[in-house]
Design a protein around this motif. Structure first.
Motif, short mmCIF file in Angstrom:
data_model
loop_
_atom_site.label_atom_id
_atom_site.label_comp_id
_atom_site.label_asym_id
_atom_site.label_seq_id
_atom_site.Cartn_x
_atom_site.Cartn_y
_atom_site.Cartn_z
N GLY A 1 1.52 11.63 -3.89
CA GLY A 1 2.14 11.67 -2.67
C GLY A 1 3.36 10.72 -2.35
O GLY A 1 3.63 10.27 -1.05
N ARG A 2 3.98 10.32 -3.44
CA ARG A 2 5.15 9.25 -2.95
C ARG A 2 6.22 9.75 -3.84
O ARG A 2 6.24 10.61 -5.15
N GLY A 3 7.39 9.30 -3.36
CA GLY A 3 8.59 9.97 -3.74
C GLY A 3 9.17 9.08 -4.82
O GLY A 3 10.13 9.30 -5.58
N TYR A 4 8.33 7.88 -5.12
CA TYR A 4 8.95 6.86 -6.21
C TYR A 4 7.78 6.57 -7.28
O TYR A 4 6.55 7.13 -7.12
N LYS A 5 7.99 5.91 -8.28
CA LYS A 5 7.19 5.60 -9.19
C LYS A 5 6.75 4.13 -9.37
O LYS A 5 7.39 3.04 -8.55
N ASP A 6 5.72 3.80 -9.64
CA ASP A 6 5.09 2.38 -10.02
C ASP A 6 5.53 2.01 -11.27
O ASP A 6 5.70 3.03 -12.28
N TYR A 7 5.91 0.79 -11.69
CA TYR A 7 6.27 0.28 -12.94
C TYR A 7 5.71 -0.82 -13.47
O TYR A 7 5.02 -1.70 -12.67
N GLY B 1 9.88 -1.71 -7.94
CA GLY B 1 9.24 -2.74 -8.90
C GLY B 1 9.44 -4.19 -8.09
O GLY B 1 8.39 -5.03 -8.43
N CYS B 2 10.45 -4.34 -7.48
CA CYS B 2 10.93 -5.67 -7.04
C CYS B 2 10.74 -5.75 -5.71
O CYS B 2 10.41 -7.01 -4.91
N CYS B 3 10.88 -4.79 -4.82
CA CYS B 3 10.93 -4.78 -3.33
C CYS B 3 9.66 -4.40 -2.61
O CYS B 3 9.61 -4.56 -1.27
N LYS B 4 8.63 -4.05 -3.24
CA LYS B 4 7.47 -3.74 -2.61
C LYS B 4 6.23 -4.11 -3.59
O LYS B 4 6.59 -4.28 -4.92
N PRO B 5 5.14 -4.49 -3.17
CA PRO B 5 3.87 -4.41 -3.90
C PRO B 5 3.60 -3.26 -4.44
O PRO B 5 3.79 -2.41 -4.13
N PRO B 6 2.85 -3.30 -5.83
CA PRO B 6 2.18 -2.00 -6.53
C PRO B 6 1.32 -1.39 -5.53
O PRO B 6 0.55 -1.76 -4.85
N THR B 7 1.12 -0.31 -5.59
CA THR B 7 0.53 0.75 -4.86
C THR B 7 -0.97 0.24 -4.82
O THR B 7 -1.61 0.38 -3.99
N GLU B 8 -1.32 0.29 -6.14
CA GLU B 8 -2.73 0.05 -6.56
C GLU B 8 -3.41 -1.26 -5.85
O GLU B 8 -4.55 -1.55 -5.54
N CYS B 9 -2.51 -2.09 -5.20
CA CYS B 9 -2.78 -3.27 -4.42
C CYS B 9 -3.54 -3.14 -3.20
O CYS B 9 -4.21 -3.91 -2.41
N GLY B 10 -3.08 -2.00 -2.63
CA GLY B 10 -3.79 -1.70 -1.14
C GLY B 10 -3.33 -2.49 0.07
O GLY B 10 -3.98 -2.74 1.03
N PHE B 11 -2.12 -2.90 -0.08
CA PHE B 11 -1.48 -3.59 0.97
C PHE B 11 -1.32 -2.63 2.24
O PHE B 11 -1.01 -1.39 1.97
N THR B 12 -1.09 -3.25 3.57
CA THR B 12 -0.73 -2.18 4.77
C THR B 12 0.62 -2.56 5.01
O THR B 12 1.17 -3.71 5.13
N GLN C 1 7.81 8.05 6.20
CA GLN C 1 9.08 8.31 5.72
C GLN C 1 9.36 7.31 4.61
O GLN C 1 10.06 7.89 3.75
N PHE C 2 8.73 6.27 4.47
CA PHE C 2 8.85 5.41 3.56
C PHE C 2 8.34 5.84 2.07
O PHE C 2 9.17 5.84 1.04
N VAL C 3 7.28 6.49 2.04
CA VAL C 3 6.66 6.97 0.92
C VAL C 3 7.42 8.19 0.18
O VAL C 3 7.32 8.36 -0.99
N LYS C 4 8.33 8.88 1.15
CA LYS C 4 8.80 9.91 0.64
C LYS C 4 10.53 9.54 0.10
O LYS C 4 11.14 10.28 -0.60
N GLU C 5 10.64 8.20 0.28
CA GLU C 5 12.12 7.96 -0.50
C GLU C 5 12.11 7.82 -2.00
O GLU C 5 11.08 7.41 -2.75
N ASN C 6 13.28 8.30 -2.35
CA ASN C 6 13.36 8.23 -3.73
C ASN C 6 13.94 7.09 -4.37
O ASN C 6 15.12 6.65 -4.30
N LEU C 7 13.11 5.68 -4.61
CA LEU C 7 13.52 4.40 -4.62
C LEU C 7 14.06 4.25 -6.17
O LEU C 7 13.37 5.01 -7.05
N SER C 8 14.88 3.58 -6.31
CA SER C 8 15.25 3.15 -7.59
C SER C 8 14.20 2.34 -8.62
O SER C 8 13.25 1.78 -7.78
N PRO C 9 14.03 2.28 -9.89
CA PRO C 9 13.01 1.47 -10.43
C PRO C 9 13.11 0.02 -9.84
O PRO C 9 11.99 -0.44 -9.91
N ILE C 10 14.21 -0.63 -9.79
CA ILE C 10 14.28 -2.07 -9.29
C ILE C 10 13.89 -2.25 -7.80
O ILE C 10 12.96 -3.02 -7.55
N GLN C 11 14.24 -1.15 -7.03
CA GLN C 11 13.64 -1.07 -5.72
C GLN C 11 12.08 -0.98 -5.58
O GLN C 11 11.48 -1.67 -4.92
#
Length: 275
Positions: free
Chosen positions: A109-115, A173-184, A161-171
């Motif tokens: 359900g996300r437009g980006y990947k986790d690293y 990995g560095c600009c948000k917490p990993p999805t599995e952490c469950g942040f709000t 809107q955010f989860v549909k964005e095609n983030l770069s790998p750096i964005q």
């Protein structure tokens, strides 16, 4: 007076063009050394100056050796070119080997990947885990403001809107917490930690901070994102290297012909000068 041969002219022209190319390279290196105030710029100035100086010396040796029929300078030029061919060939093979392993994890359900740092080759992991290396890379990320695009473009994104964005790998990995952490989600660079604690044992969950100068810059996911970005760039460089290698081999072959011509011309001049 004997005429210059075609191979000598070609070597002279090619090295004259290379000599002109060293001017902007050296100018960039000198500018960074005198006007840069960031670790990132200082990190770049050394390789740029080194490349410019090497190209300047090699092109001068090839130009003078070919145009003035100086066999010694042309021999030095050919030796350096041979070493360059070996180095480029080995580096290209090395790039394909170290970038062969690892990729981002697709998140449902996300437009980006986790690293994850551990997904990549051990050699790249060690380079990222080295404190001195990472401080320089981290400085470049902060100076480059890779995460500020979200907070300064004037767009108030909802989570959908955010989860549909095609983030770069750096964005990612560095600009948000990993999805599995469950942040709000609050904004692209502001995330609230779960009140009940983390359900994941990922150490990045505790590393994340909403401070714009911290975010996830010290996370393993950020290091993984940097490697993913590096992989993409290196593979493009490897393709360019292959093309450049073919060009260098052709120039080297022409240089060998010019060197042989010099030897013949010098031998002929010496024979002609004898009584």
């Amino acid at each position: 007076m004997s005429m210059f041969r075609l191979s000598n002219n070609l070597v002279g022209i090619l090295n004259f063009v290379t000599l002109l190319l060293t001017i902007p390279i050296l100018s960039t290196g000198v500018y960074l050394s005198h006007h840069s105030s960031t670790d990132c710029a200082h990190f770049l100035q050394g390789p740029i100056l080194g490349l410019g100086i090497v190209l300047l010396l090699v092109s001068l040796a090839g130009l003078v050796g070919a145009c003035c029929k100086n066999s010694l300078l042309l021999w030095i030029y050919l030796f350096v070119m041979f070493v360059l061919i070996i180095v480029i060939f080995c580096f290209t093979i090395f790039v394909f080997v170290v970038t062969n392993k690892g990729a981002g994890e697709v998140v449902s359900g996300r437009g980006y990947k986790d690293y994850r740092l551990g997904d990549y080759s051990h050699w790249l992991q060690k380079r990222m885990e080295n404190g001195k290396n990472w401080r320089k890379i981290r400085s470049c990320l902060v100076d480059g403001k890779v995460c500020e695009r979200f907070s300064t473009d004037g767009t108030n994104r909802t989570l959908d809107q955010f989860v549909k964005e095609n983030l770069s790998p750096i964005q990612s990995g560095c600009c948000k917490p990993p999805t599995e952490c469950g942040f709000t989600y609050q904004s692209p660079t502001v995330w609230n930690k779960p009140a009940t604690g983390f359900t994941s044992n990922n150490t990045d969950c505790a590393t994340w901070e909403n401070d714009p100068t911290i975010l996830c810059y010290d996370c393993q996911s950020c290091k993984g994102g940097v490697i993913a970005n590096l992989k993409s760039k290196w593979k493009k460089v490897a393709v360019v290297n292959i093309i450049f290698l073919i060009f260098i081999i052709i120039v080297y072959s022409v240089g060998c012909c010019a060197f042989r011509n010099n030897l013949k011309d010098n031998a002929y001049s010496g024979w002609k000068g004898n009584p």
